[in-house]
Design an enzyme around this catalytic site. Structure first.
Site, PDB file in Angstrom:
ATOM      1  N   CYS A  47     -17.859 -44.953 -61.355  1.00 18.41           N
ATOM      2  CA  CYS A  47     -18.586 -43.737 -60.678  1.00 18.41           C
ATOM      3  C   CYS A  47     -17.611 -42.570 -61.006  1.00 18.41           C
ATOM      4  CB  CYS A  47     -18.382 -43.951 -59.206  1.00 18.41           C
ATOM      5  SG  CYS A  47     -19.429 -45.276 -58.758  1.00 18.41           S
ATOM      6  N   ASP A 281     -24.976 -54.865 -58.717  1.00 16.17           N
ATOM      7  CA  ASP A 281     -26.066 -54.633 -59.007  1.00 16.17           C
ATOM      8  C   ASP A 281     -27.066 -55.731 -59.497  1.00 16.17           C
ATOM      9  OD1 ASP A 281     -24.932 -52.286 -58.769  1.00 16.17           O
ATOM     10  OD2 ASP A 281     -24.716 -51.653 -60.750  1.00 16.17           O
ATOM     11  N   TYR A 423     -16.392 -31.214 -31.747  1.00 22.32           N
ATOM     12  CA  TYR A 423     -16.733 -30.044 -32.044  1.00 22.32           C
ATOM     13  C   TYR A 423     -15.459 -28.955 -31.946  1.00 22.32           C
ATOM     14  CZ  TYR A 423     -18.073 -25.075 -30.812  1.00 22.32           C
ATOM     15  OH  TYR A 423     -18.186 -23.852 -30.800  1.00 22.32           O
ATOM     16  N   LYS A 431     -23.724 -28.112 -30.371  1.00 26.66           N
ATOM     17  CA  LYS A 431     -24.752 -29.127 -30.614  1.00 26.66           C
ATOM     18  C   LYS A 431     -24.612 -29.390 -32.085  1.00 26.66           C
ATOM     19  CE  LYS A 431     -27.745 -27.988 -26.887  1.00 26.66           C
ATOM     20  NZ  LYS A 431     -28.692 -26.922 -26.271  1.00 26.66           N
TER      21      LYS A 431
END
Lengths: 549, 549
Positions: A47, A281, A423, A431
């Site tokens: 990758c 794969d 948060y 939110k």
């Protein structure tokens, strides 16, 4: 301990195969473990290959995570590179191996055989294809990089999937004039078109020319000829039109394979011969809906390799249906998806509900927030999540990983509102964008607001009302829309009473408030999902693309 | 529609109260909605306040998300600031309100009352406390910022919770000489000590002096006196020793409140009077284990406000147990937690299993990876996750959000291995750090490797073996440890056969391989969880801290 040591042969020494080998050794110090790899290297970072083209990863050796020597020293593995297995004798439980260096052929017995041969690049049978460079191995990389250094400036990358995009970006960063050619009508086919156009825009912003919806017909040393007759100058052609599972050996051995290619396995990753496993794969898996799928991603290969080792060592394992989750960096953007996109869901004969949002990566009042474009595809009746897509700046990967976790855990679209996410202003909003997806989905499921999609505006028989501020409207609007800012709706209600309306704002949120207000006051109102931004992205979708619905 | 409009009164116009008000309006255009706010502002970004001290958020007005005027225009809300509710007449369903500007007292009837009064800073009854600056409101911010501008360079911040840390960082960024004082033996009490020391180190690296394990006894205009007699010069004292739920009004009205403070509510957020709801910091909630808890975080306030609106509008809602998830930026680090820490779990009489890991934020071969320090606390028998903590660089917030989602969804520690997370080299590893937590937890649950914790090394009767490379060993090791690199273990087995051993490496991974190998070869071996890094962090934990176990 006093048994005869187990004799395990592994075909393929990257990702899945090596994950199985090292885990097996940790479970069983006495087993005999032989890894046969056709290529020159094992355990390399496939990758990472594209990033060495631009020297984003400057040191090639860093891509070699292990060598046969280091694996022998640490895990007592017998790793043989350039050894190709050409046949499996299932009756006698042995494989035929060719040592490519010496040409010698020998036979190796096994108690358990693990097939991890990977996937091979698809090479279309067209003139000049052997002149193009695939990118699957380190030698592939060396050849492509050497060509990029010595040849002229014009590079053509054929195929705009995840790998094609990474190759295009890194050739561009290396100074090439890059043209990206994709036969599908859009880049990044795992995304739906209105998100893919955002990726295309980013490619173009960084100087990559994108040609989609047309294949190629020939390659020469100086050019690529497209199916529509156009000729592109090309000093270098990189080919990344996809891969196919390497199932030849399994097929020849009489193991069950799918008609379209790929080795069939059960939940314990056993092939139709229980002494032979297949991972990575080359093996087909089940997707989030339980359908057999070809998902050539590193995550699954590593996971499966480990599970096979566990199963061979006598442990209970089960590899069930997983949403495929994929991600790519495209210059300054991140593009990612988990599960199925809208096109795939519709292809199954289902009619999903869809929600688009455009939140900031974190609280708008804290500096540095970047937009994220999200799409959630789900069942409006049950809330079942089919999949999600995201294109945007920082924090895009976080939202896709949270959504992949929710999808894997079987949470519903409504449940997303309930996730207790972290948060603080530098990280999110009170939110979170994933919570907001849940809130918007809830409103759709409850029927609180009826929505229309970007491709349903053209031909609507409704009065189109832009509820943004006049300054926003002036910067661009949907043709024919009248401007009545949200805050003026109550006082200008008489203008809207007579006919059904479609309201929209920039991202869908004020439009929701407007549609609710109008509905409560007796007007037949629907809201444009995703607002002007999604409509604008959708308008950039090539018209030859089949529109959903 | 033809009913008499519902009359809703909301006490408190930030987070929970405003979330309820705006959602209510979207659900019911006809309701009468009155918001009474004691302070000068509604709907301000209280989580953003610390960042204006350093001008990280330069524009103060950006912290004002809405004004009474904008809320009237958009949502037809009757918002009255500086209006304090002093009494609730539950029988007559009305509240007594004082307009602080005029001094006038009047009475407002309600059909439904929503209490969202928030939390108040704790002000210890010690000399000089009124000279210190709390930071809960915009006027608080204005006063603190003005003092920071006009006074001398020495600032003392009392309290090293999330807000204290943010205030300390921003005063430091504003050029102050900052001393942070915490009565608990460590900074950031929501974290276990061996993770908190990493945060302390980051504070010190950026020039903040940290004094923990000692409270203060007095404040003057020039100094802070500590309980141990030390006197710190202080031109400015910021006070953030915690908050308490504002339950006075509820208590006076005879609603059920907890002995330690906080309004008790049911799953629909109703108080003991079903016409009165309570949301936000003032209301107690249930944590991940179902225990009643005080969780003063913005996420819950916003979620609850919305749910109350839904319930009043006749919708089914349920607010169940949620893991508290909190996060803070501390200079270049992120510190975050979800659910319970080890100390809290032990306080419940449970004996959790613990795993520490130290992964990179993404693949090591791709540039820019930053270490993340993770801790998972779970039940070794059932796999139930109690909580997780993370301190590190980029991607720390992502891992905590994935873990919070898994915890909320009821996934087990083993299930973490199975999460299909997005992988490309700039974002993660093929086995994501959260997957790895799952793998390590599995090994613990299976008994595959027995582990010891950092605080169990001292006094071990085992031979301590450092299996790292000699160069790593030379840079620092556990006193008394002998160095036998992992790759040499098999050949030097005779040195280790005679006695039980404890092996360790840098982060625990090679130690696991070593422990497995030795166990398979008949040696009684255990691995040090989290390796040298966790041991080293643990060694920095003040000795006066009670060690778990």
């Amino acid at each position: 301990m006093n048994h005869v040591p187990l004799n395990i042969v592994i075909v393929g020494g990257v990702a899945g195969g090596m994950s199985a080998a090292t885990r097996l050794r940790r479970l069983d110090e006495h087993a005999r473990i032989t890894v046969l790899e056709r290529g020159e290297h094992v355990s390399f970072a496939n990758c990472g290959l594209p990033y060495h083209l631009s020297d984003a990863i400057p040191d090639r050796e860093r891509l070699l995570l292990h060598t046969p020597e280091s694996l022998a020293a640490r895990f007592r593995l017998d790793v043989r590179t350039r050894h190709e297995v050409t046949a499996i004798d299932r009756e006698a439980r042995r494989v035929t191996v060719t040592d490519q260096r010496s040409g010698q052929v020998h036979v190796l017995p096994y108690d358990k055989l693990i097939l991890s041969p990977g996937a091979a690049p698809i090479l279309p049978p067209l003139p000049g294809v052997p002149l193009a460079f695939p990118l699957r191995t380190l030698p592939d990389l060396d050849r492509l990089k050497a060509a990029a250094k010595t040849r002229g400036p014009n590079a053509v990358v054929i195929g705009a999937g995840f790998i094609g995009l990474e190759v295009a970006e890194n050739l561009r960063e290396a100074g090439k004039a890059v043209t990206l050619v994709e036969a599908a009508p859009q880049v990044l086919p795992p995304l739906d078109p209105e998100l893919a156009v955002l990726v295309q825009r980013e490619l173009e912003r960084h100087g990559v020319t994108v040609i989609s919806g047309v294949g190629f017909s020939a390659i020469t040393e100086q050019s690529v000829t497209l199916a529509d007759g156009r000729v592109l100058p090309a000093d270098l052609v990189a080919l990344a039109v996809g891969v196919r599972p390497e199932d030849t050996l399994a097929r020849q051995a009489g193991l069950d394979v799918a008609g379209r290619g790929g080795i069939l396995v059960n939940g314990q990753l056993q092939t139709s011969d229980p002494d032979i496993y297949a991972v990575g794969d080359a093996a087909l898996v089940r997707d989030a809906l339980g359908n057999v799928a070809f998902v050539p991603l590193a995550w699954g290969a590593n996971r499966q390799g480990r599970l096979v080792a566990d199963h061979i060592a006598g442990r209970d394992v089960s590899f069930g249906g997983h949403p495929a989750t994929a991600i790519a960096k495209v210059f300054g953007l991140t593009a990612a998806s988990t599960g199925l996109n809208e096109r795939q869901v519709r292809a199954l004969g289902l009619t999903p509900a869809v929600v688009h949002t455009h939140p900031g990566s974190h609280a708008g009042y804290y500096p540095g927030a970047e937009p994220i474009h999200l799409k959630l595809v789900f069942d409006a009746r049950t809330g079942r999540i089919y999949g999600a897509q995201a294109v945007g700046g920082q924090g895009t990967d976080k939202r896709i990983d949270v959504l992949a976790t929710a999808l894997h855990a079987g949470l519903s679209a409504e449940d997303l509102a309930d996730l207790p996410l972290a948060y603080a202003p530098p990280y999110s909003s009170a939110k979170d964008p994933v919570n907001m997806l849940g809130y918007v989905a809830q409103n759709v499921m409850d029927g609180l607001t009826r929505t229309r999609q970007w491709h349903e505006v053209a031909g609507t028989h409704r009065l189109v009302v832009d509820v943004r501020e006049p300054a926003e409207y002036a910067r661009g609007s949907i043709p024919g829309a009248v401007n009545v800012p949200l805050n003026d709706l109550r006082s200008r209600l008489d203008e809207l009473r007579e006919q059904p309306v479609l309201v929209y704002c920039q991202v869908g949120q004020r439009g929701h408030a407007a549609a609710r207000l109008l509905t409560e006051l007796g007007v037949d109102a629907v809201n444009l999902d995703g607002g002007f931004l999604t409509w604008q992205a959708g308008r950039a979708v090539p018209t030859r693309l089949p529109v959903p619905g």
